[in-house]
Design an enzyme around this catalytic site. Structure first.
Site, PDB file in Angstrom:
ATOM      1  N   HIS A  64     -11.549 -26.865  10.145  1.00 43.11           N
ATOM      2  CA  HIS A  64     -11.640 -28.312  10.280  1.00 43.11           C
ATOM      3  C   HIS A  64     -10.322 -28.921  10.740  1.00 43.11           C
ATOM      4  CE1 HIS A  64     -14.733 -27.759   6.839  1.00 43.11           C
ATOM      5  NE2 HIS A  64     -15.320 -27.582   8.004  1.00 43.11           N
ATOM      6  N   LYS A  74      -1.829 -31.656   6.324  1.00 42.91           N
ATOM      7  CA  LYS A  74      -2.424 -31.293   5.040  1.00 42.91           C
ATOM      8  C   LYS A  74      -1.459 -30.394   4.299  1.00 42.91           C
ATOM      9  CE  LYS A  74      -7.137 -30.899   6.837  1.00 42.91           C
ATOM     10  NZ  LYS A  74      -8.242 -29.947   7.046  1.00 42.91           N
ATOM     11  N   TYR A 134      -5.936 -30.463  -1.966  1.00 41.16           N
ATOM     12  CA  TYR A 134      -5.493 -30.899  -0.642  1.00 41.16           C
ATOM     13  C   TYR A 134      -4.756 -32.229  -0.769  1.00 41.16           C
ATOM     14  CZ  TYR A 134      -9.377 -28.011   1.206  1.00 41.16           C
ATOM     15  OH  TYR A 134     -10.245 -26.998   1.510  1.00 41.16           O
ATOM     16  N   ASP A 170     -20.551 -25.869   9.559  1.00 35.43           N
ATOM     17  CA  ASP A 170     -19.551 -24.863   9.934  1.00 35.43           C
ATOM     18  C   ASP A 170     -20.153 -23.743  10.785  1.00 35.43           C
ATOM     19  OD1 ASP A 170     -17.580 -26.303   8.688  1.00 35.43           O
ATOM     20  OD2 ASP A 170     -17.448 -25.003   6.925  1.00 35.43           O
TER      21      ASP A 170
END
Length: 185
Positions: A64, A74, A134, A170
């Site tokens: 992603h 991130k 995250y 996905d």
């Protein structure tokens, strides 16, 4: 308590190592410090914090990313279990364009991965019930959401296990087109 920064083969991808203090009760370590990470953050601030849990060994989440103007850095840490974490450089003109780097994450290693803007991220679960934390420098923006197929032959990612569980999304991310020139930041 300090954080140690270690460069990786992907430009801008950094491993942040905490230094645990251990005693008979367990351990304590600094997981994040904006002052010690100033050189990595470059003035960015954390705008969103998320936690994911994935139950099945072999499951893959990703790959992603978010496109401009919502690109994000991130910072990812494993809180429970064990995962194979992968970063793919999608940045136009980068010297590591379309290269990937993987690292095993698990809580006792005290490692956090810094994923720069313009890179895709995904992971494969190596232990049941793995959880990731995250920290994002931009909020989730559905209109900027992007993804790559985990088994794209152009990337050639070596996942440690046979994939066992992927979301419908996905499984259907596009393969990279031959003319893909990257994300312009």
């Amino acid at each position: 308590m300090s954080l140690t920064l270690k460069e990786t083969p992907i430009t801008g991808m950094v491993l942040v190592q905490g230094q645990p203090f251990r005693d008979r009760r367990g351990f304590f370590y600094r997981a994040f410090c904006d002052q010690q990470l100033a050189s990595v953050l470059g003035g960015r601030i954390i705008r969103q914090i998320n936690i994911s849990q994935t139950m099945e060994i072999g499951a893959i989440r990703g790959l992603h990313f978010q496109t401009p103007p919502a690109t994000e850095m991130k910072l990812v840490r494993c809180l429970r279990g064990r995962v194979w974490d992968v970063v793919v450089d999608l940045r136009e003109g980068s010297k590591t364009f379309l290269e990937w780097h993987g690292v095993e994450l698990e809580p006792n290693a005290s490692i956090m991965v810094v994923i720069p803007e313009g890179c895709a991220h995904g992971f494969q679960v190596l232990e049941t019930g793995s959880e990731l934390l995250y920290l994002h420098t931009a909020p989730y923006t559905p209109t900027a959401e992007g993804g790559l197929r985990y088994n794209d032959p152009r990337l050639g990612i070596s996942w440690p296990l046979v994939p066992t569980d992927l979301s419908q999304r996905d499984q259907t991310h596009p393969l990279l087109a031959d003319e893909f020139s990257g994300i312009s930041l």
